[in-house]
Scaffold this motif. Structure first.
Motif, PDB file in Angstrom:
ATOM      1  N   THR A 105      37.865  39.630  53.808  1.00 28.64           N
ATOM      2  CA  THR A 105      38.846  38.332  54.022  1.00 28.64           C
ATOM      3  C   THR A 105      39.451  38.173  52.340  1.00 28.64           C
ATOM      4  N   ASN A 106      40.356  36.717  52.754  1.00 20.05           N
ATOM      5  CA  ASN A 106      40.153  36.791  51.308  1.00 20.05           C
ATOM      6  C   ASN A 106      39.906  35.657  51.154  1.00 20.05           C
ATOM      7  N   ALA A 107      39.625  34.772  51.554  1.00 18.92           N
ATOM      8  CA  ALA A 107      39.102  33.488  52.504  1.00 18.92           C
ATOM      9  C   ALA A 107      40.071  32.089  51.761  1.00 18.92           C
ATOM     10  N   GLY A 108      41.473  32.575  51.716  1.00 16.03           N
ATOM     11  CA  GLY A 108      42.786  31.590  51.194  1.00 16.03           C
ATOM     12  C   GLY A 108      42.491  31.723  49.660  1.00 16.03           C
ATOM     13  N   ILE A 109      41.852  32.930  48.824  1.00 17.71           N
ATOM     14  CA  ILE A 109      42.259  32.878  47.781  1.00 17.71           C
ATOM     15  C   ILE A 109      42.771  33.709  47.058  1.00 17.71           C
ATOM     16  N   TYR A 110      43.424  33.442  46.149  1.00 20.28           N
ATOM     17  CA  TYR A 110      44.370  34.666  45.377  1.00 20.28           C
ATOM     18  C   TYR A 110      44.008  35.329  44.169  1.00 20.28           C
ATOM     19  N   ALA A 111      42.640  35.064  44.094  1.00 20.05           N
ATOM     20  CA  ALA A 111      42.697  35.794  42.735  1.00 20.05           C
ATOM     21  C   ALA A 111      42.177  37.066  42.713  1.00 20.05           C
ATOM     22  N   VAL A 112      42.275  37.662  41.270  1.00 22.47           N
ATOM     23  CA  VAL A 112      42.470  38.750  40.715  1.00 22.47           C
ATOM     24  C   VAL A 112      41.534  39.033  40.088  1.00 22.47           C
ATOM     25  N   GLN A 113      41.211  38.316  39.889  1.00 19.12           N
ATOM     26  CA  GLN A 113      39.387  39.169  38.376  1.00 19.12           C
ATOM     27  C   GLN A 113      38.482  37.937  38.846  1.00 19.12           C
ATOM     28  N   SER A 114      37.442  39.218  39.092  1.00 21.45           N
ATOM     29  CA  SER A 114      36.281  38.712  40.013  1.00 21.45           C
ATOM     30  C   SER A 114      35.367  37.713  39.225  1.00 21.45           C
ATOM     31  N   GLY A 115      35.493  38.276  37.486  1.00 20.65           N
ATOM     32  CA  GLY A 115      34.696  37.858  36.151  1.00 20.65           C
ATOM     33  C   GLY A 115      34.834  36.023  36.464  1.00 20.65           C
ATOM     34  N   GLY A 116      36.059  35.584  36.650  1.00 22.39           N
ATOM     35  CA  GLY A 116      36.245  34.096  37.339  1.00 22.39           C
ATOM     36  C   GLY A 116      37.451  34.010  35.930  1.00 22.39           C
ATOM     37  N   ASP A 117      37.980  34.532  35.456  1.00 24.35           N
ATOM     38  CA  ASP A 117      39.460  34.384  34.486  1.00 24.35           C
ATOM     39  C   ASP A 117      40.667  33.062  34.823  1.00 24.35           C
ATOM     40  N   ASP A 118      40.587  33.508  36.231  1.00 26.14           N
ATOM     41  CA  ASP A 118      41.776  32.402  37.242  1.00 26.14           C
ATOM     42  C   ASP A 118      41.276  31.238  38.208  1.00 26.14           C
ATOM     43  N   VAL A 119      39.988  31.378  38.291  1.00 23.41           N
ATOM     44  CA  VAL A 119      38.967  30.665  39.036  1.00 23.41           C
ATOM     45  C   VAL A 119      39.745  29.254  39.286  1.00 23.41           C
ATOM     46  N   ALA A 120      40.843  28.484  38.265  1.00 19.48           N
ATOM     47  CA  ALA A 120      40.912  27.364  37.777  1.00 19.48           C
ATOM     48  C   ALA A 120      41.974  27.048  39.007  1.00 19.48           C
ATOM     49  N   SER A 121      42.425  28.283  39.866  1.00 23.82           N
ATOM     50  CA  SER A 121      43.847  28.310  39.490  1.00 23.82           C
ATOM     51  C   SER A 121      44.235  27.699  41.104  1.00 23.82           C
ATOM     52  N   TRP A 122      42.833  27.765  41.570  1.00 23.58           N
ATOM     53  CA  TRP A 122      42.574  27.848  42.643  1.00 23.58           C
ATOM     54  C   TRP A 122      41.321  26.783  43.774  1.00 23.58           C
ATOM     55  N   ALA A 123      40.248  26.598  42.249  1.00 27.11           N
ATOM     56  CA  ALA A 123      39.510  25.871  42.466  1.00 27.11           C
ATOM     57  C   ALA A 123      39.786  24.372  42.452  1.00 27.11           C
ATOM     58  N   LEU A 124      40.888  24.255  40.933  1.00 24.72           N
ATOM     59  CA  LEU A 124      41.002  23.117  41.136  1.00 24.72           C
ATOM     60  C   LEU A 124      42.226  22.405  41.870  1.00 24.72           C
ATOM     61  N   ASP A 125      42.119  20.841  42.534  1.00 19.24           N
ATOM     62  CA  ASP A 125      43.660  20.700  42.738  1.00 19.24           C
ATOM     63  C   ASP A 125      44.630  19.940  41.968  1.00 19.24           C
ATOM     64  N   ASP A 126      45.547  19.744  42.518  1.00 22.15           N
ATOM     65  CA  ASP A 126      46.777  18.566  41.289  1.00 22.15           C
ATOM     66  C   ASP A 126      45.931  17.245  40.810  1.00 22.15           C
ATOM     67  N   THR A 127      45.112  17.757  41.111  1.00 27.43           N
ATOM     68  CA  THR A 127      44.800  16.059  40.588  1.00 27.43           C
ATOM     69  C   THR A 127      43.356  16.510  39.553  1.00 27.43           C
ATOM     70  N   GLY A 128      43.395  17.718  39.351  1.00 25.88           N
ATOM     71  CA  GLY A 128      42.297  18.365  38.699  1.00 25.88           C
ATOM     72  C   GLY A 128      40.911  18.051  38.532  1.00 25.88           C
ATOM     73  N   LYS A 129      40.965  17.370  40.268  1.00 23.30           N
ATOM     74  CA  LYS A 129      39.197  17.561  41.313  1.00 23.30           C
ATOM     75  C   LYS A 129      39.078  18.968  41.666  1.00 23.30           C
ATOM     76  N   ILE A 130      37.826  18.937  42.425  1.00 21.76           N
ATOM     77  CA  ILE A 130      37.514  20.474  42.903  1.00 21.76           C
ATOM     78  C   ILE A 130      38.209  20.531  43.854  1.00 21.76           C
ATOM     79  N   ASN A 131      38.851  21.604  44.488  1.00 20.57           N
ATOM     80  CA  ASN A 131      39.296  22.128  45.810  1.00 20.57           C
ATOM     81  C   ASN A 131      38.181  22.004  46.965  1.00 20.57           C
ATOM     82  N   MET A 132      37.256  21.065  47.459  1.00 21.35           N
ATOM     83  CA  MET A 132      36.401  21.443  47.457  1.00 21.35           C
ATOM     84  C   MET A 132      36.519  22.873  49.292  1.00 21.35           C
ATOM     85  N   HIS A 133      37.564  21.749  49.807  1.00 18.54           N
ATOM     86  CA  HIS A 133      38.033  23.036  51.683  1.00 18.54           C
ATOM     87  C   HIS A 133      37.559  24.162  50.383  1.00 18.54           C
TER      88      HIS A 133
END
Length: 512
Positions: A118-146
């Motif tokens: 599964t990809n868990a709904g996370i379309y990450a392409v860098q395992s090291g986390g370079d693009d983690v903000a693209s899914w971890a932060l919501d539109d308000t700049g808070k963590i997308n806890m879901h």
């Protein structure tokens, strides 16, 4: 066994508790070359190549009340299915489905397993986390806890449901046995499955589990010291200290092979090399080993940092053969070179600011980040509870190996977690066993012998009741083509050379 058509309609009755289906696609893949070379698929030996025909099913689903698209793929061998499921894990910030980890599913179908990830709904392409903000932060700049919860655990339960039901709909029978195989993040996934979804899999191979994610900022301590002092040892200094420790301790186990069977027995003091002149390629000249280099390696080996009186350390300490990534130098100028995971964890998950300047933060800032990370995420992505009673009651078996020269995950943390589980249940070895692999790096690599027999031993344990006391292990060849062969022992035992016989013959070693 009547195999129905590989069509989306075959799987139209698929249901996921608390979720709805967005889309199902299914397509036959023919003459697919499936393989997993040695060391490419943790827990396993070399697999294939073989030609496989399979039905590639891709399920997109969303949880009730959320607009998302979680992808799960299930590969169903058409003529070669062995009646079993093997779900596979990921690494870093990737949960398993993606180009970087396709070899995990390749190896599974090559051996006849239905494979799933599964990809868990996370379309990450860098395992090291370079693009983690693209899914971890919501539109308000808070963590997308879901999404974070999907990443940590929720998608894993969905994976098991989707994979099992897809198998049943395609083959018109259930899988006889179900397995999960992963390392690093995949190892952590295995532990989460055993804890949160104890009925999901019969057997779990969870190598080098990435525990204590909430304590990830602590991995940055060495970089913080360097940045505060504006002093950066040459990589050659750190390497020289490691080589010095290896030279001093290599033969404690009776064999000179570049591998420490018992790193805890090495009491080498790095300060004995303070000021020693060494030839340094990066500097293009000779340099003297600095006080900060000594301080850095001593801290890595002991797990003691300058802030131990301010927060509970989870670094625990590494093998003296730890491959230091402390600094990187360009054109004669060096800078700290921390693990990318700790960089992005601090920037995105703690500070909620991908542009936050870690290099110039104060020690007070750093301590605050360490504490905040634990406060916010201990109950989300901290280490699973050490109580595996529900998994045991379900009849599950959990097998872990841990490289003792792993630069990302210290063997002492994995060992400590196992000992915590042992305190909960003194009979833990009936269903959960740990094997320490001297000289092995992260999941594989290093000079030590890699336990290629791990998954086979798990299958034998699940299906035949034969609990593994040992694992066969083989290293990659060195520059001279020499291969190390060892027998690894179930913790707390370790392999010890008997003092005579060919050191490369596993029969010359015993578990003590």
């Amino acid at each position: 066994m009547a195999v129905p058509s590989c069509l989306p309609s075959t799987f139209s009755s698929l249901a996921i508790p608390g979720a709805s289906i967005n889309n199902i696609s299914a397509a036959v893949v023919t003459n697919y070359t499936a393989s997993a070379p040695l060391f490419s698929k943790p827990n396993h030996g070399a697999i294939g190549p073989v030609q496989v025909d399979f039905c590639n099913v891709t399920v997109s689903h969303k949880h009730d009340g959320h607009d998302e698209a979680i992808l799960t793929q299930v590969w169903l061998p058409i003529d070669t299915w062995n009646g079993r499921l093997q779900a596979t894990g990921g690494g870093g910030f990737i949960t398993g489905l993606g180009a970087e980890y396709v070899v995990q599913m390749d190896g599974a179908i090559a051996e006849g397993y239905a494979a799933a990830a599964t990809n868990a709904g996370i379309y990450a392409v860098q395992s090291g986390g370079d693009d983690v903000a693209s899914w971890a932060l919501d539109d308000t700049g808070k963590i997308n806890m879901h999404k974070l919860e999907d990443f940590v655990y929720r998608s894993l339960g969905d994976l098991s449901v989707i994979a099992k039901e897809t198998i049943k709909l395609f083959y018109d029978e259930e899988a006889k046995y179900t397995y999960f195989s992963g390392c690093s993040k995949g190892g952590h996934q295995g532990y989460v499955l055993a804890q949160s979804f104890p009925d999901a899999f019969d057997g779990i191979a969870a190598a080098a589990p990435a525990l204590f994610w909430d304590h990830m900022p602590q991995w940055y301590w060495k970089s913080q010291v360097m940045n505060t002092r504006k002093e950066y040892p040459w990589p050659c200094e750190l390497d020289a200290l490691r080589y010095g420790a290896l030279e001093a301790c290599d033969e404690i186990d009776g064999v000179k092979d570049g591998v420490l069977q018992d790193p805890d027995a090495c009491n080498f003091d790095p300060s004995t090399l303070l000021g020693k002149s060494i030839n340094c390629t990066e500097a293009g000249r000779s340099v003297n080993i600095s006080e900060l280099a000594v301080e850095a390696v001593r801290g890595e080996w002991t797990g003691k940092t300058p802030w131990d009186d301010l927060f509970e350390s989870q670094t625990a300490g590494y093998d003296v053969d730890f491959q230091f990534g402390g600094t990187v130098c360009t054109n004669g100028t060096c800078a700290a070179n921390p693990f990318p995971f700790t960089i992005w964890w601090q920037k995105v998950f703690v500070k909620k600011d991908p542009s936050f300047d870690l290099v110039n933060m104060t020690d007070e800032d750093y301590v605050a980040i360490v504490k905040q990370s634990v406060e916010e995420y201990e109950n989300v992505i901290g280490s699973p509870d050490a109580d595996f009673s529900a998994f045991n009651k379900a009849g599950g078996k959990l097998l872990t190996y841990q490289g003792m020269s792993d630069p990302a995950i210290t063997y002492r943390n994995t060992r400590r977690f196992y000992e915590s589980a042992l305190q909960v249940d003194q009979s833990i070895s009936d269903y959960y066993r740990l094997f320490e692999a001297p000289g092995v790096g992260h999941c594989a690599g290093g000079r030590g012998a890699y336990p290629h027999s791990t998954f086979d031993a798990l299958v034998d344990w699940v299906e035949n009741g034969k609990a593994p006391d040992t694992l066969d292990a083989t290293s990659a060849p060195n520059e001279e083509g020499e291969v190390i062969k060892r027998t690894l022992c179930a913790y707390p035992k370790r392999s010890e050379y008997q003092g005579e016989g060919d050191p490369n013959d596993p029969a010359s070693w015993i578990c003590v």
